[in-house]
Design a protein around this motif. Structure first.
Motif, short mmCIF file in Angstrom:
data_model
loop_
_atom_site.label_atom_id
_atom_site.label_comp_id
_atom_site.label_asym_id
_atom_site.label_seq_id
_atom_site.Cartn_x
_atom_site.Cartn_y
_atom_site.Cartn_z
N ASP A 1 14.75 -0.04 15.11
CA ASP A 1 15.05 -1.14 14.20
C ASP A 1 14.93 -2.46 14.95
OD1 ASP A 1 16.20 -3.11 12.61
OD2 ASP A 1 17.81 -1.81 11.90
N PRO A 2 13.93 -3.30 14.62
CA PRO A 2 13.74 -4.56 15.34
C PRO A 2 14.95 -5.50 15.30
CG PRO A 2 11.86 -4.10 13.91
CD PRO A 2 12.92 -3.09 13.59
N GLU A 3 15.66 -5.54 14.18
CA GLU A 3 16.84 -6.40 14.09
C GLU A 3 17.95 -5.89 15.00
OE1 GLU A 3 18.12 -7.17 10.09
OE2 GLU A 3 16.07 -7.54 9.42
N GLU A 4 18.15 -4.59 15.00
CA GLU A 4 19.17 -4.00 15.86
C GLU A 4 18.80 -4.20 17.33
OE1 GLU A 4 22.73 -2.27 16.78
OE2 GLU A 4 22.03 -2.77 14.78
N GLU A 5 17.54 -4.05 17.65
CA GLU A 5 17.09 -4.27 19.03
C GLU A 5 17.39 -5.71 19.47
OE1 GLU A 5 13.19 -3.58 21.81
OE2 GLU A 5 12.85 -4.13 19.72
N GLN A 6 17.12 -6.67 18.61
CA GLN A 6 17.37 -8.07 18.94
C GLN A 6 18.86 -8.32 19.18
OE1 GLN A 6 15.05 -10.30 19.62
NE2 GLN A 6 16.68 -11.70 20.22
N MET A 7 19.72 -7.73 18.35
CA MET A 7 21.17 -7.87 18.53
C MET A 7 21.61 -7.29 19.87
SD MET A 7 22.56 -7.05 14.66
CE MET A 7 24.02 -6.30 15.32
N GLU B 1 20.52 -9.51 22.74
CA GLU B 1 21.41 -10.67 22.84
C GLU B 1 22.70 -10.28 23.56
OE1 GLU B 1 20.91 -13.91 22.13
OE2 GLU B 1 18.84 -13.38 21.64
#
Length: 57
Positions: free
Chosen positions: A35-41, A44
Motif C-alpha cells: 500500500d503506497p499510502e501506508e508505506e509513506q506513513m 515518515e
C-alpha cells in the motif's frame, strides 16, 4: 545496561528477550507493504525514529 535479543525465523519475529523487561520500550516498524499510502506513513515514522534514537545495529 539493558540487553535486548530479537529472534527471527522465516522472516518473522518469533521472540524478544530483555534483561530489564520492565524498563524497555520496543517499536517494530515493518517497511514491507504494498500500500503506497501506508508505506509513506511508515517512512515518515522512520524519519522520526532516525532523528530521535541512536542506531545500534
Amino acid at each position: 545496561m539493558t540487553e535486548v535479543a530479537v529472534i527471527v525465523k522465516d522472516g518473522m519475529v518469533q521472540a524478544v528477550y530483555s534483561s530489564e523487561p520492565t524498563e524497555l520500550d520496543v517499536e517494530i516498524l515493518d517497511l514491507d507493504t504494498l500500500d503506497p499510502e501506508e508505506e509513506q506513513m511508515r517512512l515518515e515514522r522512520l524519519k522520526d525514529i532516525e532523528q530521535e534514537l541512536c542506531q545500534i545495529y
